[in-house]
Design a protein around this motif. Structure first.
Motif, PDB file in Angstrom:
ATOM      1  N   VAL A  30      46.127  -9.463  75.990  1.00 37.15           N
ATOM      2  CA  VAL A  30      47.214 -10.081  76.735  1.00 37.15           C
ATOM      3  C   VAL A  30      46.963 -11.961  76.633  1.00 37.15           C
ATOM      4  N   ALA A  31      47.975 -12.284  76.160  1.00 36.59           N
ATOM      5  CA  ALA A  31      48.141 -13.823  75.977  1.00 36.59           C
ATOM      6  C   ALA A  31      48.539 -14.432  77.322  1.00 36.59           C
ATOM      7  N   TYR A  32      47.957 -15.251  77.738  1.00 39.85           N
ATOM      8  CA  TYR A  32      48.359 -15.700  79.144  1.00 39.85           C
ATOM      9  C   TYR A  32      47.926 -17.228  79.220  1.00 39.85           C
ATOM     10  N   LEU A  42      49.159 -16.791  87.172  1.00 39.20           N
ATOM     11  CA  LEU A  42      48.756 -16.330  85.947  1.00 39.20           C
ATOM     12  C   LEU A  42      50.109 -15.973  85.399  1.00 39.20           C
ATOM     13  N   VAL A  43      50.383 -16.431  84.075  1.00 42.56           N
ATOM     14  CA  VAL A  43      51.610 -16.265  83.509  1.00 42.56           C
ATOM     15  C   VAL A  43      51.133 -15.382  82.197  1.00 42.56           C
ATOM     16  N   ALA A  44      51.643 -13.972  82.230  1.00 37.96           N
ATOM     17  CA  ALA A  44      51.517 -13.238  80.952  1.00 37.96           C
ATOM     18  C   ALA A  44      52.523 -13.391  79.923  1.00 37.96           C
ATOM     19  N   VAL A  45      52.206 -14.112  78.726  1.00 40.97           N
ATOM     20  CA  VAL A  45      53.274 -14.365  77.695  1.00 40.97           C
ATOM     21  C   VAL A  45      53.565 -13.123  76.928  1.00 40.97           C
ATOM     22  N   GLY A  59      46.871  -1.031  76.269  1.00 39.42           N
ATOM     23  CA  GLY A  59      47.972  -1.747  76.940  1.00 39.42           C
ATOM     24  C   GLY A  59      47.887  -1.765  78.459  1.00 39.42           C
ATOM     25  N   GLY A  60      47.944  -0.710  79.036  1.00 34.72           N
ATOM     26  CA  GLY A  60      47.970  -0.592  80.211  1.00 34.72           C
ATOM     27  C   GLY A  60      46.614  -1.119  80.931  1.00 34.72           C
ATOM     28  N   ALA A  61      45.594  -0.715  80.358  1.00 33.82           N
ATOM     29  CA  ALA A  61      44.280  -1.254  80.789  1.00 33.82           C
ATOM     30  C   ALA A  61      44.384  -2.614  80.995  1.00 33.82           C
ATOM     31  N   LEU A  62      44.793  -3.316  79.682  1.00 36.47           N
ATOM     32  CA  LEU A  62      44.660  -4.871  79.707  1.00 36.47           C
ATOM     33  C   LEU A  62      45.468  -5.375  80.916  1.00 36.47           C
ATOM     34  N   VAL A  63      46.881  -4.944  80.927  1.00 26.66           N
ATOM     35  CA  VAL A  63      47.736  -5.331  82.042  1.00 26.66           C
ATOM     36  C   VAL A  63      47.314  -5.013  83.530  1.00 26.66           C
ATOM     37  N   LEU A  80      56.180 -12.787  81.906  1.00 30.42           N
ATOM     38  CA  LEU A  80      57.239 -13.190  81.175  1.00 30.42           C
ATOM     39  C   LEU A  80      57.136 -12.464  79.758  1.00 30.42           C
ATOM     40  N   CYS A  81      55.930 -11.639  79.866  1.00 29.08           N
ATOM     41  CA  CYS A  81      55.803 -10.540  78.689  1.00 29.08           C
ATOM     42  C   CYS A  81      56.538  -9.236  79.340  1.00 29.08           C
ATOM     43  N   SER A  82      57.454  -8.549  78.475  1.00 32.84           N
ATOM     44  CA  SER A  82      58.226  -7.510  79.012  1.00 32.84           C
ATOM     45  C   SER A  82      57.440  -6.290  79.208  1.00 32.84           C
ATOM     46  N   TYR A  83      56.221  -6.210  78.230  1.00 33.47           N
ATOM     47  CA  TYR A  83      55.495  -5.061  78.744  1.00 33.47           C
ATOM     48  C   TYR A  83      54.690  -5.051  80.157  1.00 33.47           C
ATOM     49  N   ALA A  84      54.412  -6.228  80.580  1.00 30.25           N
ATOM     50  CA  ALA A  84      53.657  -6.564  81.710  1.00 30.25           C
ATOM     51  C   ALA A  84      54.726  -6.373  82.970  1.00 30.25           C
ATOM     52  N   ALA A  85      55.987  -6.749  82.435  1.00 29.75           N
ATOM     53  CA  ALA A  85      56.862  -6.500  83.826  1.00 29.75           C
ATOM     54  C   ALA A  85      57.074  -5.103  83.811  1.00 29.75           C
ATOM     55  N   LYS A  86      57.301  -4.357  82.780  1.00 25.79           N
ATOM     56  CA  LYS A  86      57.657  -2.980  82.774  1.00 25.79           C
ATOM     57  C   LYS A  86      56.220  -2.006  83.461  1.00 25.79           C
ATOM     58  N   TRP A  87      55.404  -2.517  82.999  1.00 26.49           N
ATOM     59  CA  TRP A  87      54.203  -1.892  83.773  1.00 26.49           C
ATOM     60  C   TRP A  87      53.981  -2.148  85.072  1.00 26.49           C
ATOM     61  N   ALA A  88      54.188  -3.230  85.648  1.00 24.29           N
ATOM     62  CA  ALA A  88      54.370  -3.627  87.004  1.00 24.29           C
ATOM     63  C   ALA A  88      55.377  -2.620  87.617  1.00 24.29           C
ATOM     64  N   SER A  89      56.293  -2.482  87.163  1.00 19.88           N
ATOM     65  CA  SER A  89      57.302  -1.813  87.898  1.00 19.88           C
ATOM     66  C   SER A  89      57.178  -0.320  88.049  1.00 19.88           C
ATOM     67  N   ARG A  90      56.104   0.289  86.967  1.00 17.52           N
ATOM     68  CA  ARG A  90      55.799   1.500  87.178  1.00 17.52           C
ATOM     69  C   ARG A  90      54.632   1.721  87.882  1.00 17.52           C
ATOM     70  N   HIS A  91      53.654   0.683  88.364  1.00 16.16           N
ATOM     71  CA  HIS A  91      52.593   0.617  89.068  1.00 16.16           C
ATOM     72  C   HIS A  91      52.675  -0.587  90.244  1.00 16.16           C
ATOM     73  N   PRO A  92      53.593  -0.213  91.115  1.00 21.36           N
ATOM     74  CA  PRO A  92      53.758  -1.275  92.064  1.00 21.36           C
ATOM     75  C   PRO A  92      52.358  -1.020  93.228  1.00 21.36           C
ATOM     76  N   ASP A  93      51.677  -0.115  93.282  1.00 22.06           N
ATOM     77  CA  ASP A  93      50.258   0.009  94.154  1.00 22.06           C
ATOM     78  C   ASP A  93      49.459  -0.887  93.436  1.00 22.06           C
ATOM     79  N   GLU A  94      49.508  -1.159  92.003  1.00 19.17           N
ATOM     80  CA  GLU A  94      48.401  -1.828  91.580  1.00 19.17           C
ATOM     81  C   GLU A  94      48.906  -3.403  91.140  1.00 19.17           C
ATOM     82  N   ALA A  95      50.280  -3.411  90.991  1.00 21.13           N
ATOM     83  CA  ALA A  95      50.791  -4.848  90.663  1.00 21.13           C
ATOM     84  C   ALA A  95      51.776  -5.112  91.571  1.00 21.13           C
ATOM     85  N   PRO A  96      51.576  -5.420  92.978  1.00 19.69           N
ATOM     86  CA  PRO A  96      52.486  -5.933  93.972  1.00 19.69           C
ATOM     87  C   PRO A  96      53.159  -7.127  93.665  1.00 19.69           C
ATOM     88  N   GLU A  97      54.243  -7.195  94.051  1.00 15.15           N
ATOM     89  CA  GLU A  97      54.970  -8.487  93.960  1.00 15.15           C
ATOM     90  C   GLU A  97      54.311  -9.530  94.882  1.00 15.15           C
TER      91      GLU A  97
END
Length: 120
Positions: A30-32, A42-45, A59-63, A80-97
């Motif tokens: 993950v470049a950030y 922290l900005v995921a690029v 990828g999931g382990a990294l994000v 800003l990374c689309s993968y990180a954004a999609k992962w967060a939407s699928r894992h709201p308990d691990e990536a809360p807003e």
């Protein structure tokens, strides 16, 4: 001693790289960058998994670790990374807003990225 499952993940803050390793070989990153100003963030690029290593959960382990790192530091993630954004939407308990993220956080991150092409 518990056996490690998944890749070994190492953070190189100075280089802005959160890297995954399997058997000593770099298999994903993950470049950030750390956003300037207050509040910091922290900005995921982008997230990249090396060919031949896709589909293993790298990828999931990294994000996941990226969000956990931000949580330990008490700062929001700007995906800003689309993968990180999609992962967060699928894992709201691990990536809360971020609670009450200030207006303009994403725009500040985009501006900093645009003025520092070395962060790509």
């Amino acid at each position: 001693m518990a056996e490690q499952t998944g890749p070994e993940i190492r953070d190189d803050r100075a280089a802005g790289r959160l890297s995954a390793y399997e058997d000593g070989e770099a298999v994903g990153v993950v470049a950030y960058f750390v956003m300037d100003g207050e509040p910091a963030g922290l900005v995921a690029v982008h997230t990249v998994v090396e060919p031949g290593h896709e589909g293993k959960g790298i990828g999931g382990a990294l994000v996941g670790e990226f969000y956990a790192m931000a949580g330990r530091e008490g700062v929001p993630v700007v995906p800003l990374c689309s993968y990180a954004a999609k992962w967060a939407s699928r894992h709201p308990d691990e990536a809360p807003e971020a609670p009450e993220a200030p207006d303009g956080l994403v725009e500040r991150a985009k501006t900093q990225l645009a003025t520092h092409p070395e962060l790509y």
